[in-house]
Design a protein around this motif. Sequence first.
Motif, PDB file in Angstrom:
ATOM      1  N   GLY A  18      35.211  23.462 -28.712  1.00 18.06           N
ATOM      2  CA  GLY A  18      34.722  24.486 -27.794  1.00 18.06           C
ATOM      3  C   GLY A  18      34.412  25.794 -28.494  1.00 18.06           C
ATOM      4  N   ARG A  19      35.297  26.211 -29.394  1.00 20.38           N
ATOM      5  CA  ARG A  19      35.052  27.454 -30.135  1.00 20.38           C
ATOM      6  C   ARG A  19      33.796  27.337 -30.991  1.00 20.38           C
ATOM      7  N   LEU A  20      33.611  26.207 -31.628  1.00 21.76           N
ATOM      8  CA  LEU A  20      32.424  26.022 -32.466  1.00 21.76           C
ATOM      9  C   LEU A  20      31.145  26.031 -31.634  1.00 21.76           C
ATOM     10  N   ALA A  21      31.189  25.429 -30.448  1.00 20.50           N
ATOM     11  CA  ALA A  21      30.009  25.450 -29.572  1.00 20.50           C
ATOM     12  C   ALA A  21      29.658  26.875 -29.175  1.00 20.50           C
ATOM     13  N   SER A  22      30.683  27.685 -28.898  1.00 23.22           N
ATOM     14  CA  SER A  22      30.446  29.078 -28.537  1.00 23.22           C
ATOM     15  C   SER A  22      29.934  29.876 -29.723  1.00 23.22           C
ATOM     16  N   GLU A  23      30.455  29.587 -30.908  1.00 22.58           N
ATOM     17  CA  GLU A  23      30.000  30.292 -32.112  1.00 22.58           C
ATOM     18  C   GLU A  23      28.545  29.950 -32.444  1.00 22.58           C
ATOM     19  N   ALA A  24      28.094  28.756 -32.070  1.00 21.91           N
ATOM     20  CA  ALA A  24      26.677  28.417 -32.261  1.00 21.91           C
ATOM     21  C   ALA A  24      25.790  29.298 -31.381  1.00 21.91           C
ATOM     22  N   LEU A  25      26.260  29.613 -30.173  1.00 24.89           N
ATOM     23  CA  LEU A  25      25.521  30.542 -29.310  1.00 24.89           C
ATOM     24  C   LEU A  25      25.569  31.960 -29.877  1.00 24.89           C
ATOM     25  N   ASP A  26      26.707  32.353 -30.436  1.00 29.12           N
ATOM     26  CA  ASP A  26      26.788  33.659 -31.109  1.00 29.12           C
ATOM     27  C   ASP A  26      25.736  33.745 -32.217  1.00 29.12           C
ATOM     28  N   PHE A  27      25.628  32.668 -32.987  1.00 29.06           N
ATOM     29  CA  PHE A  27      24.704  32.647 -34.116  1.00 29.06           C
ATOM     30  C   PHE A  27      23.264  32.822 -33.673  1.00 29.06           C
ATOM     31  N   VAL A  28      22.871  32.123 -32.623  1.00 31.18           N
ATOM     32  CA  VAL A  28      21.453  32.123 -32.244  1.00 31.18           C
ATOM     33  C   VAL A  28      21.069  33.394 -31.480  1.00 31.18           C
ATOM     34  N   ALA A  29      22.038  34.088 -30.911  1.00 28.64           N
ATOM     35  CA  ALA A  29      21.740  35.227 -30.040  1.00 28.64           C
ATOM     36  C   ALA A  29      20.774  36.247 -30.654  1.00 28.64           C
ATOM     37  N   PRO A  30      20.964  36.692 -31.902  1.00 27.20           N
ATOM     38  CA  PRO A  30      20.040  37.704 -32.457  1.00 27.20           C
ATOM     39  C   PRO A  30      18.612  37.195 -32.641  1.00 27.20           C
ATOM     40  N   HIS A  31      18.436  35.889 -32.638  1.00 33.63           N
ATOM     41  CA  HIS A  31      17.115  35.303 -32.861  1.00 33.63           C
ATOM     42  C   HIS A  31      16.317  35.121 -31.574  1.00 33.63           C
ATOM     43  N   VAL A  32      16.957  35.345 -30.431  1.00 33.57           N
ATOM     44  CA  VAL A  32      16.271  35.153 -29.144  1.00 33.57           C
ATOM     45  C   VAL A  32      15.436  36.405 -28.870  1.00 33.57           C
TER      46      VAL A  32
END
Length: 271
Positions: A18-32
């Motif tokens: 679950g933490r890793l799935a959330s961190e993947a969203l953290d990662f992509v956020a600046p690229h949106v």
Amino acid sequence: MAIVIKTPEQIEKMRVAGRLASEALDFVAPHVQAGMSTKELDRLCHDFMVNVQGTVPATLGYQPPGYPAFTGSICTSVNHVVCHGIPGDKVLKNGDIINIDITVIKDGYHGDNSRMFIVGNASVAARRLCEVTYDCMWMGIAQVRPGNRLGDIGFAIQTHAEKHGYSIVREFCGHGVGQKFHEDPQILHYGRPGTGEVIRSGMIFTIEPMINAGRREVKELPDGWTIVTKDHSLSAQWEHTVLVTETGYEILTQSVGSPAPPAFISSRLAA
């Protein structure tokens, strides 16, 4: 399919996923951003999940009976797309809203979550829909504790959405999750209080309401996956994976970049 009550060892693996799935969203956020294609967002996330996290993108090649294999490592649902948007040539523009849904597999366990992102300066109506949908998710989460029933979750979500003039998509729902992507129970985002399965400690499931600004009816596009609103109205969705504890709940899809809970949740936690 019986509901799987997770063991302490399984719960710990689910915390990691679950933490890793959330961190993947953290990662992509600046690229949106405006000018970015959904295909490029998918490529960035795929590389991060596989090469940095060492996780497996659960959606890539996912093929339930009767469906074509899904071709993205993430789902990208823009504006009137309700869910299961396939990454492609769609280029984001100022004012768009997009749901990015990411599920990773780590050591055989699934972490499943999604967030809404606003591209540039969206309309007041679009922002309000995203905010109310976020609150709807948390209204449902607040009902999670042993002894309550699944209908209590759906009723809280439906009541809040309809109070604001929105409608609930009924064809899709939350679900149990663990070693399988989709397990029992189904978590409806509408319903009557005091009905449905009794919530028990050790259950793990997603709460992921899909809320439409217009009517609730949806349709599937010819690609066999993408779901859109029939009236072309905007749609929003947020998703967390939740563990039922002995006294309430624990959010498993939490990370440094996770949006803060709404004020009505924060005040309860502080009490």
